[in-house]
Design a protein around this motif. Structure first.
Motif, PDB file in Angstrom:
ATOM      1  N   MET A 156      -5.809  15.938  -1.779  1.00 46.03           N
ATOM      2  CA  MET A 156      -5.782  14.361  -1.091  1.00 46.03           C
ATOM      3  C   MET A 156      -6.801  13.678  -2.085  1.00 46.03           C
ATOM      4  N   SER A 157      -8.156  14.065  -2.271  1.00 49.98           N
ATOM      5  CA  SER A 157      -8.908  13.130  -2.940  1.00 49.98           C
ATOM      6  C   SER A 157      -8.271  12.401  -4.346  1.00 49.98           C
ATOM      7  N   MET A 158      -7.511  13.501  -4.903  1.00 52.15           N
ATOM      8  CA  MET A 158      -6.855  12.976  -6.322  1.00 52.15           C
ATOM      9  C   MET A 158      -6.096  11.885  -5.948  1.00 52.15           C
ATOM     10  N   ILE A 159      -5.043  11.912  -4.915  1.00 47.04           N
ATOM     11  CA  ILE A 159      -4.134  10.835  -4.605  1.00 47.04           C
ATOM     12  C   ILE A 159      -5.021   9.715  -4.273  1.00 47.04           C
ATOM     13  N   VAL A 186       1.781   6.542  -6.859  1.00 46.48           N
ATOM     14  CA  VAL A 186       0.643   7.439  -7.334  1.00 46.48           C
ATOM     15  C   VAL A 186       0.876   9.080  -7.125  1.00 46.48           C
ATOM     16  N   ALA A 187       1.179   9.155  -5.856  1.00 48.82           N
ATOM     17  CA  ALA A 187       1.488  10.385  -5.449  1.00 48.82           C
ATOM     18  C   ALA A 187       2.603  11.185  -6.226  1.00 48.82           C
ATOM     19  N   LEU A 188       3.396  10.472  -6.340  1.00 54.80           N
ATOM     20  CA  LEU A 188       4.842  11.069  -7.179  1.00 54.80           C
ATOM     21  C   LEU A 188       4.246  11.847  -8.271  1.00 54.80           C
ATOM     22  N   LYS A 189       3.363  10.902  -9.095  1.00 59.36           N
ATOM     23  CA  LYS A 189       2.828  11.568 -10.248  1.00 59.36           C
ATOM     24  C   LYS A 189       1.982  12.443 -10.091  1.00 59.36           C
ATOM     25  N   VAL A 190       1.163  12.555  -9.301  1.00 56.67           N
ATOM     26  CA  VAL A 190       0.193  13.665  -8.912  1.00 56.67           C
ATOM     27  C   VAL A 190       0.843  15.001  -8.474  1.00 56.67           C
ATOM     28  N   PHE A 191       1.866  14.738  -7.461  1.00 54.08           N
ATOM     29  CA  PHE A 191       2.545  15.781  -6.943  1.00 54.08           C
ATOM     30  C   PHE A 191       3.478  16.668  -8.001  1.00 54.08           C
ATOM     31  N   ALA A 192       3.961  15.678  -8.840  1.00 54.33           N
ATOM     32  CA  ALA A 192       4.900  16.241  -9.891  1.00 54.33           C
ATOM     33  C   ALA A 192       4.017  16.761 -10.847  1.00 54.33           C
ATOM     34  N   LYS A 193       2.671  16.624 -11.321  1.00 48.09           N
ATOM     35  CA  LYS A 193       2.060  17.183 -12.153  1.00 48.09           C
ATOM     36  C   LYS A 193       1.287  18.408 -11.579  1.00 48.09           C
ATOM     37  N   TYR A 194       0.930  18.447 -10.566  1.00 48.96           N
ATOM     38  CA  TYR A 194       0.058  19.452  -9.886  1.00 48.96           C
ATOM     39  C   TYR A 194       0.557  20.476  -8.945  1.00 48.96           C
ATOM     40  N   ASP A 208       1.873  17.058   3.725  1.00 46.82           N
ATOM     41  CA  ASP A 208       3.151  17.413   3.615  1.00 46.82           C
ATOM     42  C   ASP A 208       4.263  16.531   3.898  1.00 46.82           C
ATOM     43  N   GLU A 209       3.954  15.673   4.803  1.00 43.83           N
ATOM     44  CA  GLU A 209       5.037  14.474   5.208  1.00 43.83           C
ATOM     45  C   GLU A 209       5.250  13.870   3.973  1.00 43.83           C
ATOM     46  N   LEU A 210       4.253  13.285   3.184  1.00 45.59           N
ATOM     47  CA  LEU A 210       4.533  12.385   1.902  1.00 45.59           C
ATOM     48  C   LEU A 210       5.486  13.220   1.189  1.00 45.59           C
ATOM     49  N   PHE A 211       4.835  14.294   0.820  1.00 49.35           N
ATOM     50  CA  PHE A 211       5.743  15.189  -0.279  1.00 49.35           C
ATOM     51  C   PHE A 211       7.108  15.364   0.027  1.00 49.35           C
ATOM     52  N   MET A 212       7.334  15.670   1.448  1.00 45.02           N
ATOM     53  CA  MET A 212       8.770  15.513   1.744  1.00 45.02           C
ATOM     54  C   MET A 212       9.492  14.226   1.397  1.00 45.02           C
ATOM     55  N   MET A 213       8.812  13.130   1.871  1.00 44.92           N
ATOM     56  CA  MET A 213       9.305  12.041   1.717  1.00 44.92           C
ATOM     57  C   MET A 213       9.848  11.613   0.296  1.00 44.92           C
ATOM     58  N   LEU A 214       9.009  12.107  -0.525  1.00 47.50           N
ATOM     59  CA  LEU A 214       9.083  11.941  -2.072  1.00 47.50           C
ATOM     60  C   LEU A 214      10.329  13.044  -2.635  1.00 47.50           C
ATOM     61  N   ILE A 215      10.303  14.295  -2.226  1.00 46.84           N
ATOM     62  CA  ILE A 215      11.439  15.091  -2.544  1.00 46.84           C
ATOM     63  C   ILE A 215      12.807  14.399  -2.020  1.00 46.84           C
ATOM     64  N   ARG A 228       0.639  -1.191   0.000  1.00 48.04           N
ATOM     65  CA  ARG A 228      -0.031   0.185   0.150  1.00 48.04           C
ATOM     66  C   ARG A 228       0.774   1.278  -0.053  1.00 48.04           C
ATOM     67  N   LYS A 229       1.962   1.187   0.814  1.00 44.86           N
ATOM     68  CA  LYS A 229       2.869   2.281   0.997  1.00 44.86           C
ATOM     69  C   LYS A 229       3.556   2.717  -0.445  1.00 44.86           C
ATOM     70  N   VAL A 230       3.868   1.830  -0.935  1.00 43.21           N
ATOM     71  CA  VAL A 230       4.511   1.827  -2.587  1.00 43.21           C
ATOM     72  C   VAL A 230       3.663   2.188  -3.460  1.00 43.21           C
ATOM     73  N   GLN A 231       2.248   1.757  -3.333  1.00 38.98           N
ATOM     74  CA  GLN A 231       1.129   2.155  -4.215  1.00 38.98           C
ATOM     75  C   GLN A 231       1.087   3.639  -4.368  1.00 38.98           C
ATOM     76  N   ILE A 232       0.766   3.837  -2.912  1.00 39.53           N
ATOM     77  CA  ILE A 232       0.297   5.540  -2.530  1.00 39.53           C
ATOM     78  C   ILE A 232       1.403   6.288  -3.052  1.00 39.53           C
ATOM     79  N   LYS A 233       2.514   5.779  -2.692  1.00 33.04           N
ATOM     80  CA  LYS A 233       3.745   6.811  -3.091  1.00 33.04           C
ATOM     81  C   LYS A 233       3.850   6.745  -4.622  1.00 33.04           C
TER      82      LYS A 233
END
Lengths: 198, 198, 198, 198
Positions: free
Chosen positions: A38-41, A23-31, A60-67, A16-21
């Motif tokens: 959060m609803s998008m992710i 997805v989130a990478l793509k969405v954060f990168a785009k938008y 924010d924590e997830l965003f930071m992790m990805l950065i 789940r963690k990998v899956q969410i990350k």
DNA sequence: AATGAATGAGTATTCATTCAT
DNA sequence: GATGAATGAATACTCATTCAT
């Protein structure tokens, strides 16, 4: 029925963690962090919004992790190049290919978003400061210097050249990060002309 | 003092509109449509939030207006180049300089933001579709073809070359749109190497 | 090992229920129904959150059950006092001690929480109405009247005196319900001065 | 029409702030910080939820402000008592009346809520620590000591007596903080019996 | 015209409860 | 029975837009 065992649960959580990350990478990168809801992710990852918060403390924590991962990954990509036993020009070409490759573009976009968005947390800003452009330049300096020495790279101030090269690469990545991009990613050969003698 | 006449009032209105647009362009370019709060624009422009709505119907309307202008401006910049009486390479160099120039970068960033942001209105999207990359390529095609003919521009597929050139220019503009940019804008000479014979 | 028989299973179920209720009483008393999260009860009771719902229909049902017990218990405590063969003053002193005793305080706090919390269900409110202050006063009236008759209790309106006595007891219990209380529980002798001739 | 002038705006802002605080005090006192929903405060104060945030940074900030005022007010009430030129017993009686008085009860309840609620911020906890029970005891010690000296106050350990007195007062305030209280506030005379010789 | 107070729809986050295993 | 992952309704807070003055 018996409840899931330790390992199975760990597996689920990890997946789940990998899956969410992912997805989130793509969405954060785009938008960007502001444009990403959060609803998008949640929707994109196929989980409920509530579940997200069992895996990550906050948006924010997830965003930071990805950065963090993006920056570590980028440094490691560069370091890996040095181990190839090909001439400098080839190394640089390979690096360029790696960066322009699909995987890399989200990371570049993410770092760009982090640098430009309003409303990024102080913590994230601090994180960004740990990876200044200078760090990347210094990493590439030996490679480019060697390139000049053997006559494969054009003469000129190296720091400026590397900085420009990175800016251009980042730029094309950033503007191409969306699916149906207005722009297109240039061919590697074309980009190499900036650095190499014809 | 006598009350202002019709025309003077109109003048004031117009000045104010320009002033707000000028400020908004920078703020939108820097933070995107999601990252930009009305309070930022109002504060930066030195007007109250309420007054803003006397001049513009909505945040989105202003954003769209700016996009519109940005696109018109970009097309007109290109068209102007043709009237110079210098060789093709020089024309392209001048165009590059104009784009990289301070004024241009906000427009590029804005168009980028419009293309990438979530939460842009349908109307804005339609507007963007009126200025596809193809339009810019077609505008530049005669210039580049002439460049190839006189031997100043490298051989190769022209559409791809122009598209790459525009992507690179846009890219470096975009990532440099913020004040204390992580990156730096490359020198024009360096960029020209992409297109020209050494 | 042979599987547990019907009765043993029932025993286990019952034990667990008591255990959860015991824990919940303390947590509810300390934090109120809004401040108490299901995770707190589950963790404190050493069961999973899911299991809780095998034993109780909902958070509110458990809360209500505890209120019910608290009120029944309080009435029964008072009734028990009458069976002692000591003078009225001694009976009241014993009752006071019982109430101030550790066991009692959670019940008082709970009833207080029930009376004051927002978000208690209609059902719980109805339950509370079944045990009005008047009921407790009526229960104690004969005891206090006898006390006045034998000259151990001060003169004055008895209903008011009992009501005040209960309010004071409840009050000190309530504000002392937390572990490291800001306040302290007064000595019984001191409280008795309210009622008795010196 | 001309916009409101500086003073009028200030007046409006002040009024609103007072109005919201007034309402919030009651609601917080009754339901605690967890039980109080922003919608309650907004509705009760007759303003929109959004407006609340123009006047206060957050629910917690307002809660803290009120705690602060409550504690300052309570200390100042005690200090004021000393300036009366009546015997000690009368001073204590007056203080008791002041506390039991309508205005006081919300403050007591609030402090109680702050001490007992889960989910109060660290900052609020720190604030509470600045006003320990000891501080109140020390403030009252000279008064009670004088009472003992002139024979109006019963013999016994003074710190314990004051602590018990404060606990009882707080307790009755707390359990009576709601509108249609289950309990009732005892008469001052009755409470005074705890302290005074008959 | 100009101000900033006021509104309300939207967003991140929490948590009681249900569900798959 | 037992677990904890998953859900979704509720809640604090933000911000574009409107309104009273």
């Amino acid at each position: 029925m018996a409840p899931l065992n330790e390992e199975q649960l760990h597996q689920i959580r990890d997946d789940r963690k990998v899956q969410i990350k992912h997805v989130a990478l793509k969405v954060f990168a785009k938008y960007g962090i502001n444009g990403t809801k959060m609803s998008m992710i949640a929707k994109e990852a196929g989980v409920s919004q509530g579940l997200f918060y069992r895996y990550f403390k906050s948006k924010d924590e997830l965003f930071m992790m990805l950065i963090q991962e993006a920056m570590e990954e980028s440094v490691s990509s560069i370091e890996k190049i040095y181990s190839l036993s090909v001439p400098p020009k080839e190394k640089i070409r390979t690096l360029t290919e790696v960066i322009l490759d699909d995987g890399g573009k989200y990371y570049f976009m993410l770092i760009h978003q982090a640098h430009t968005s309003s409303g990024v947390s102080e913590k994230t800003k601090q994180l960004l400061e740990q990876y200044p452009l200078k760090l990347y330049i210094d990493l590439l300096l030996p490679l480019f210097r060697e390139g000049q020495r053997v006559g494969e790279i054009v003469e000129g101030d190296l720091e400026e050249m590397i900085s420009s090269y990175l800016s251009i690469l980042s730029g094309v990545m950033v503007i191409n990060s969306q699916e149906n991009s207005f722009y297109q990613i240039p061919k590697v050969d074309l980009l190499m002309r900036i650095l190499t003698k014809s």
